[in-house]
Design an enzyme around this catalytic site. Structure first.
Site, PDB file in Angstrom:
ATOM      1  N   LYS A 145      -8.968 -12.654 -11.903  1.00 17.37           N
ATOM      2  CA  LYS A 145     -10.207 -12.682 -11.139  1.00 17.37           C
ATOM      3  C   LYS A 145     -10.918 -11.326 -11.195  1.00 17.37           C
ATOM      4  CE  LYS A 145      -8.887 -11.570  -6.454  1.00 17.37           C
ATOM      5  NZ  LYS A 145      -8.658 -11.904  -5.090  1.00 17.37           N
ATOM      6  N   LYS A 204     -11.793  -5.118  -8.189  1.00 16.38           N
ATOM      7  CA  LYS A 204     -11.965  -3.675  -8.271  1.00 16.38           C
ATOM      8  C   LYS A 204     -10.869  -2.982  -9.062  1.00 16.38           C
ATOM      9  CE  LYS A 204     -11.791  -1.941  -4.341  1.00 16.38           C
ATOM     10  NZ  LYS A 204     -11.613  -1.090  -3.225  1.00 16.38           N
ATOM     11  N   LYS A 252       0.827  -1.210   0.000  1.00 16.79           N
ATOM     12  CA  LYS A 252       0.000   0.000   0.000  1.00 16.79           C
ATOM     13  C   LYS A 252       0.859   1.257   0.000  1.00 16.79           C
ATOM     14  CE  LYS A 252      -4.349  -1.747   1.841  1.00 16.79           C
ATOM     15  NZ  LYS A 252      -5.440  -1.535   2.789  1.00 16.79           N
TER      16      LYS A 252
END
Ligand code: TRP
Length: 360
Positions: free
Chosen positions: A224, A227, A119
Site C-alpha cells: 500500500k 510513508k 516503535k
C-alpha cells in the site's frame, strides 16, 4: 453533553499523501458530516502524542496548524455546532487525567502494547548519533516514558468526553481495548465514573470495517502507498506539484500483459491506476473500468490518470490557500473553551473519587 459522542484524534503529520487522503481523511470527514445531527463529533489534534517519539520541535507548532488546515481544505465544516475541533494540549485535563490513570495502570499492561514494541524496536535500531525522522538522536533520548505511556493519554482523550464511538485504524484497536479496561477498572473501584467506549467489534459494525480503498504504491503495487517508502517515488503527496505527480504516474510500474483489465491479482499496477483515476476524477470505478477495459495502450491510461491527479491536486492546493485562518482560529478557541468545560467536569468527578477534592 446529551448526545452520544464520536471522538477521534487527527494525527499531525506533514506529508499526507493521496492514500491517506482518499483512505482516511475524506471518509472521516464524510462520517463527521453524516452523523453530526445525532452525535457530538470530537475531532482533535493529539499534539501531546506527537513527541512520544523524537521529532523536530521547531516544526511542531506549524505542523499542527497545517494539519488542521488540511482537514478544512478537505471539507471539514467549521460551522457545524456539533463538530468540535480542538488541540489536546489546550485542554489541560488530558494531562491531569493521564497522571491519575497512570497510577492505576500496570507496567505489564503497557509492556504488552504492540505499538510500543514496534516503535521502541525501531528506535533501538538507530545507532547513537544517527538520524531518526530527520534528527540526530542521543542514546538516552531513545525510548521515552511518554512512548510507554501513550495508551494512557489516549484513554484519557476518550474518557474525558464519555465517547462511545472511536474510529481508529487496526494499529490502534489494542489502545482502544485498554481505554475500555481502565474505564471498567475505575468504575469497579470508584463507582460509575466513566462511560465505557464500545468494543472494537461494535465500532466496526457502526463505522463499517472497510475504511475506504487501499491505494497502492505506484512503483511497487504489491504494497500500500505508505510513508515508509524511503524513495517517495511511488507516493503522491498532497503537496506535490502537478508536474511532479504526473511524472510519478507516468513512471508507475505496470505489467507485460498488454491489455487493460481491472484485476488486483494479475494486474495490480493497472488496477491501482484505474482506482486512482476514479477517485481523483470523482467517477464511479465501474464506469472507469468500462471505459478502459480491453484497451492496449498503457501510456494513454497513464496520461489520463496524470491529468486527473494533477487536476485534483491543483484544486486541493487552491482550497488549502483559501482556508480562512481567522475563522479556523475562532472555531478552535471557542471549541477549546467548551471542551475544557466538559473535560473539567469529568476530571473533577475523578479527583473527587480518588480523594484529591472534597466530595460534592
Ligand atoms: N493514537 C491515534 C493514532 O495514532 C491518535 C489518537 C490519539 C487517538 N488519541 C486518540 C485516536 C483518541 C482516537 C482516540 O491514530
Amino acid at each position: 453533553m446529551s448526545k452520544p459522542v464520536i471522538l477521534t484524534g487527527l494525527r499531525a503529520n506533514n506529508d499526507l499523501h493521496i492514500g491517506n487522503y482518499f483512505g482516511a481523511l475524506l471518509p472521516l470527514i464524510d462520517m463527521a458530516k453524516n452523523h453530526a445531527d445525532e452525535y457530538e463529533i470530537n475531532l482533535f489534534v493529539p499534539d501531546l502524542h506527537s513527541f512520544t517519539t523524537p521529532i523536530d520541535h521547531a516544526q511542531l507548532h506549524g505542523q499542527i496548524m497545517h494539519n488542521l488546515k488540511l482537514f478544512v481544505a478537505a471539507g471539514l465544516p467549521l460551522d457545524h455546532p456539533n463538530i468540535h475541533i480542538y488541540r489536546q494540549s489546550y485542554v489541560p485535563a488530558h494531562s491531569e487525567l493521564t497522571w491519575i490513570l497512570d497510577c492505576f495502570t500496570g507496567m505489564g499492561e503497557m509492556n504488552r502494547m504492540t505499538q510500543f514494541k514496534d516503535k521502541s524496536q525501531k528506535l533501538l535500531e538507530v545507532k547513537p548519533g544517527e538520524g531518526y525522522a530527520g534528527i540526530t538522536l542521543a542514546k538516552e533520548q531513545q525510548i521515552s516514558v511518554g512512548l510507554f505511556n501513550y495508551p494512557v493519554l489516549m484513554a484519557a482523550d476518550i474518557l474525558l468526553y464519555g465517547a462511545t464511538y472511536v474510529p481508529v485504524g487496526d494499529d490502534q484497536t489494542q489502545h482502544l481495548e485498554f481505554a475500555r479496561d481502565i474505564a471498567g477498572r475505575m468504575n469497579n473501584k470508584f463507582g460509575e465514573l466513566f462511560i465505557v467506549p464500545k468494543a472494537v467489534k461494535e465500532q466496526h459494525e457502526f463505522f463499517g470495517k472497510e475504511q475506504g480503498l487501499r491505494i497502492k504504491d505506484l512503483s511497487d503495487p504489491s504494497r500500500k502507498m505508505s510513508k515508509s517508502d524511503e524513495t517517495g517515488k511511488g507516493i503522491i503527496f498532497l503537496g506535490d506539484s502537478p508536474a511532479e505527480a504526473s511524472k510519478k504516474v507516468m513512471a508507475a510500474t505496470t505489467d507485460s500483459a498488454g491489455t487493460i483489465h481491472h484485476d488486483m491479482d494479475k494486474q495490480p499496477g493497472i488496477s491501482n491506476l484505474l482506482q486512482i483515476h476514479a477517485l481523483a476524477s470523482g467517477e464511479e470505478l465501474t464506469d472507469v473500468i468500462g471505459k478502459y477495459d480491453g484497451q492496449t495502450r498503457y501510456g494513454d491510461l497513464k496520461k489520463d490518470v496524470a491529468a486527473s491527479v494533477s487536476a485534483m491536486l491543483t484544486d486541493f492546493q487552491a482550497k488549502l490557500t483559501q482556508v480562512d485562518e481567522a475563522a479556523l482560529m475562532t472555531k478552535l478557541e471557542s471549541d477549546e473553551k467548551q471542551m475544557n468545560e466538559v473535560a473539567n467536569a469529568t476530571l473533577l468527578r475523578v479527583q473527587q473519587a480518588v480523594g484529591l477534592r472534597a466530595k460534592a
